[in-house]
Design a protein around this motif. Structure first.
Motif, short mmCIF file in Angstrom:
data_model
loop_
_atom_site.label_atom_id
_atom_site.label_comp_id
_atom_site.label_asym_id
_atom_site.label_seq_id
_atom_site.Cartn_x
_atom_site.Cartn_y
_atom_site.Cartn_z
N GLU A 55 -45.85 1.19 -25.35
CA GLU A 55 -45.54 -0.14 -25.89
C GLU A 55 -45.59 -1.24 -24.83
OE1 GLU A 55 -41.53 1.93 -25.13
OE2 GLU A 55 -43.54 2.45 -25.85
N ILE A 56 -45.80 -0.86 -23.56
CA ILE A 56 -46.05 -1.86 -22.51
C ILE A 56 -47.56 -2.01 -22.40
CG2 ILE A 56 -45.79 -2.47 -20.08
CD1 ILE A 56 -43.25 -0.86 -20.01
N VAL A 57 -48.05 -3.20 -22.77
CA VAL A 57 -49.48 -3.45 -22.87
C VAL A 57 -49.91 -4.43 -21.79
CG1 VAL A 57 -51.33 -4.29 -24.35
CG2 VAL A 57 -49.40 -3.04 -25.36
N ALA A 58 -50.78 -3.99 -20.91
CA ALA A 58 -51.34 -4.87 -19.89
C ALA A 58 -52.71 -5.34 -20.36
CB ALA A 58 -51.45 -4.14 -18.56
N VAL A 59 -52.91 -6.66 -20.35
CA VAL A 59 -54.21 -7.24 -20.71
C VAL A 59 -54.84 -7.76 -19.43
CG1 VAL A 59 -55.41 -8.99 -22.07
CG2 VAL A 59 -53.42 -7.81 -23.02
N LEU A 60 -55.98 -7.20 -19.08
CA LEU A 60 -56.64 -7.51 -17.81
C LEU A 60 -57.64 -8.63 -18.03
CD1 LEU A 60 -56.75 -6.65 -14.86
CD2 LEU A 60 -58.47 -4.93 -15.49
N LEU A 61 -57.38 -9.78 -17.41
CA LEU A 61 -58.17 -10.99 -17.63
C LEU A 61 -59.02 -11.31 -16.40
CD1 LEU A 61 -55.31 -13.11 -19.20
CD2 LEU A 61 -57.16 -11.95 -20.44
N PHE A 62 -60.23 -11.82 -16.67
CA PHE A 62 -61.14 -12.20 -15.59
C PHE A 62 -61.65 -13.61 -15.83
CE2 PHE A 62 -61.51 -7.57 -15.89
CZ PHE A 62 -61.34 -7.20 -14.56
N SER A 63 -62.07 -14.25 -14.76
CA SER A 63 -62.69 -15.56 -14.88
C SER A 63 -64.03 -15.41 -15.58
CB SER A 63 -62.89 -16.17 -13.49
OG SER A 63 -63.28 -17.53 -13.59
N GLY A 64 -64.37 -16.41 -16.40
CA GLY A 64 -65.65 -16.38 -17.09
C GLY A 64 -65.62 -15.65 -18.41
N SER A 65 -64.47 -15.12 -18.80
CA SER A 65 -64.38 -14.42 -20.08
C SER A 65 -64.15 -15.41 -21.21
CB SER A 65 -63.23 -13.40 -20.04
OG SER A 65 -63.47 -12.41 -19.08
N PRO A 66 -64.71 -15.16 -22.40
CA PRO A 66 -64.53 -16.08 -23.52
C PRO A 66 -63.08 -16.12 -23.99
CG PRO A 66 -65.67 -14.09 -24.22
CD PRO A 66 -65.60 -14.03 -22.74
N MET A 67 -62.63 -17.27 -24.39
CA MET A 67 -61.25 -17.47 -24.78
C MET A 67 -60.87 -16.65 -26.02
SD MET A 67 -58.32 -18.90 -24.41
CE MET A 67 -58.39 -20.38 -23.41
N PHE A 68 -61.77 -16.60 -27.01
CA PHE A 68 -61.40 -15.93 -28.25
C PHE A 68 -61.10 -14.46 -28.02
CE2 PHE A 68 -62.04 -13.78 -32.27
CZ PHE A 68 -61.37 -14.59 -33.16
#
Length: 372
Positions: free
Chosen positions: A22-35
């Motif tokens: 239930e601990i969810v890490a969302v890995l974000l990068f530059s250049g990724s689409p917002m939606f």
């Protein structure tokens, strides 16, 4: 971390004590689409316990130094870095900006470490390329946006890429097709963790149909796509592919196509797979099934007549391939399609929309078409 192809994927590792699903890490990068980036943030990052949705704890993590720039010139500052992945039992990569270059090595190492310690790792849309670069898809089934599926297959040839699926759940590794299919996969994760009631409650809150199913009973079906990579037009095989699409009503095989290309069968297979990411026989069968699907929708031909008009040697062959690729018999598909059309017409006559599971919804029927 590639697996030894002679032994197949290693068995799943027990979830480390410090990790919880239930601990969810969302890995974000530059250049990724917002939606795409916002999908898991919205599904797992909002407390909806008042609506009967179990709570997850969200960790929005920067996969590289920030600020992270996304579509529209917006800049994001994630509150966590890669170190936070060590606490997550679910790690989601909603997108990766490049289908030709890998993410930073530190991010790939963190993904591998999370998987080795039993975390569930998820790639939405082009996020599958990050999982592929980390070696987590080796020897496994996977999907991604249909437009990028041939590139994924060519870049990581040990991955079994199927662009027809909305999402693929391979236990501890999950991938989805384009954009809206990421929502389907996130709902599937909630359904897996907490059951259908919780997933349906979340779908109601998000004003979505609870499930876009695969079976004939649900009345929803996959749709195949006949698209090929945009650069095929400049390849000598383009003429052979065009001829095949125009003559699907005739009985011919891959040897016929190889002869038209003035190639041996082995060379033709290799060139075709390199160009499209698919074996020529599988591609040809898929095109014949697609043609049958269309005839079942728009004509009154019997199933036997449809088989003949799509180049199948017998109705039995059509039924077998159709069921394997679309999850229903040709007759069941036609019946469900016409029922949907009737429901759509009735709703239009009433000036309203059909109702699914107690909620107004768009008319089903585009269930598995890869979504942009």
């Amino acid at each position: 971390m590639s697996q030894d192809p002679t032994h197949g994927p290693e068995p799943a590792v027990k979830l480390a004590a410090r990790r919880r699903r239930e601990i969810v890490a969302v890995l974000l990068f530059s250049g990724s689409p917002m939606f795409e980036s916002s999908i898991p943030l919205s599904v797992f990052g909002v407390d909806r316990q008042d609506a009967g949705v179990p709570r997850y704890r969200l960790l929005a993590c920067a996969g590289e130094d920030g600020p992270l720039r996304t579509t529209g010139g917006l800049e994001l500052r994630a509150p966590y870095g890669l170190g936070a992945l060590a606490r997550a039992g679910t790690v989601i990569v909603p997108a990766w900006r490049s289908i030709t270059g890998p993410p930073p090595s530190a991010a790939l190492s963190a993904l591998r470490r999370a998987h080795n310690e039993g975390a569930r790792v998820v790639g939405l849309c082009t996020g599958a390329f990050a999982l592929g670069a980390a070696g987590l898809l080796d020897g496994r089934p996977a999907t991604t946006h249909w437009m990028y599926a041939p590139t994924l297959a060519k870049r990581y040839p040990s991955v079994h890429v199927d662009p027809r699926e909305l999402f693929v759940d391979d236990g501890d590794i999950l991938t989805s097709a384009g954009t809206a299919a990421g929502i389907d996969l996130c709902l599937h994760i909630v359904r897996t963790d907490h059951g259908a009631e919780a997933a349906n409650a979340l779908a109601r809150r998000l004003v979505l149909p609870p499930r876009r199913g695969n079976n004939a009973e649900s009345g929803h079906h996959r749709h195949l796509d006949r698209s090929l990579p945009e650069d095929i037009g400049a390849d000598p095989l383009a003429e052979v592919v065009a001829w095949a699409l125009e003559h699907l009503h005739e009985q011919f095989d891959v040897e016929t196509l190889a002869a038209r290309a003035y190639m041996s069968r082995r060379t033709f297979d290799r060139r075709f797979r390199s160009l499209t990411g698919s074996a020529p026989l599988q591609w040809l069968i898929t095109q014949r099934v697609l043609q049958a699907q269309r005839l079942l929708e728009v004509s009154d031909y019997s199933v036997d007549e449809v088989a003949g008009r799509c180049g199948f040697r017998s109705p039995v062959a059509l039924r077998g391939h159709f069921r394997r690729q679309l999850g229903a018999s040709p007759a069941a598909y036609r019946a469900a399609y016409r029922a949907r059309q009737q429901a759509s017409g009735d709703a239009a006559a009433r000036g309203g929309r059909p109702v699914l599971d107690g909620q107004p919804s768009r008319v089903p029927g585009q269930r598995g078409r890869p979504v942009q």
